[in-house]
Design an enzyme around this catalytic site. Structure first.
Site, PDB file in Angstrom:
ATOM      1  CB  ALA A  54     -35.489  -1.516  43.524  1.00  0.00           C
ATOM      2  CB  ILE A  80     -30.382  -0.028  47.473  1.00  0.00           C
ATOM      3  CG1 ILE A  80     -29.822   0.702  46.239  1.00  0.00           C
ATOM      4  CG2 ILE A  80     -30.086  -1.523  47.433  1.00  0.00           C
ATOM      5  CD1 ILE A  80     -30.446   0.309  44.909  1.00  0.00           C
ATOM      6  CE  LYS A  81     -38.582  -2.676  51.433  1.00  0.00           C
ATOM      7  NZ  LYS A  81     -39.907  -3.141  51.037  1.00  0.00           N
ATOM      8  CB  ILE A  82     -30.179  -3.442  52.308  1.00  0.00           C
ATOM      9  CG1 ILE A  82     -29.672  -2.794  51.019  1.00  0.00           C
ATOM     10  CG2 ILE A  82     -29.142  -4.362  52.922  1.00  0.00           C
ATOM     11  CD1 ILE A  82     -28.370  -2.067  51.181  1.00  0.00           C
TER      12      ILE A  82
END
Ligand code: G3P
Length: 213
Positions: A54, A80-82
């Site tokens: 996400a 966590i997509k960064i």
């Protein structure tokens, strides 16, 4: 090799759940689903028991970390997509120290992937299709990252992203990429072969000729 499905379309995720080990989403895919971010991510976590990416939308590291902590509360499988920016790398380092898994995305060069690994990213997502679109060779980038990570024993896993065809999945597997995140339509194409269909029809037709007692 692990397969992730690259979509936020819950119907497609249910259709292919038996083939996949995880799910990746991004803001564009969430927008396409027409649903609220947290609601759709929560539902995806109930369908697939594996890493579910996400993405944060803040541009500064502290905003990214704040969003990440909230998203991580949704489910234990949330990753966590960064984005691969300077601020994104700062956030990745902070989240790695907290034990929150990260997928550093929008990676377009080997040096960017090296920086992601040095920040202890759990995953890096090189976008091969978008490189091919501008007449670069996306698959060469995967091979370069694979070699660099092997040289130093980095644990960051390579997710081949922005996949457009079954041939790209095969190439990723030949190179030894850890994961391919695959759009549903490409997964559908991968399983089909006309000779399988023709062969099955012939077997069934011949089976009719076998005497039944
Ligand atoms: O999820 C990120 C990536 O796979 C996006 O693909 O087709 O928008 O370049 P694409």
């Amino acid at each position: 090799m692990k397969f992730f499905i690259d979509t936020a379309d819950v119907a497609q995720i249910k259709k292919y759940a038996h083939l996949v080990d995880g799910v990746t989403t991004n803001p564009s895919l969430i927008a396409k689903s027409g649903r609220s971010f947290k609601e759709v991510v929560k539902e995806i976590c109930e369908i697939v028991d594996g890493p579910i990416s996400a993405e944060v939308v803040s541009l500064d590291a502290s905003g990214m970390v704040k969003e990440a902590r909230e998203l991580a509360k949704i489910h234990k499988n949330i990753v966590i997509k960064i984005p691969l920016t300077d601020e994104g790398i700062k956030a990745t380092k902070m989240l790695s120290k907290e034990g929150i898994k990260t997928n550093v995305t929008l990676c377009f060069s080997a040096n960017q992937a090296l920086i992601a690994a040095k920040a202890d990213a759990t995953y890096v997502s090189p976008f091969i299709g978008r490189l091919d679109d501008i007449d670069n060779n996306g698959m060469n980038l995967i091979a370069e990252i694979k070699d660099i990570y092997a040289n130093y024993g980095y644990k960051t896993e390579i997710i081949v992203a922005s996949i457009r065809s079954p041939a790209q999945v095969k190439q990723s597997a030949l190179i030894g990429a850890d994961i391919a995140t695959i759009p549903p339509e490409v997964l559908g194409q991968m399983i089909k072969h006309p000779l399988t269909d023709i062969g099955l029809q012939k077997f069934l037709a011949d089976w009719e000729k076998v005497p039944k007692k």
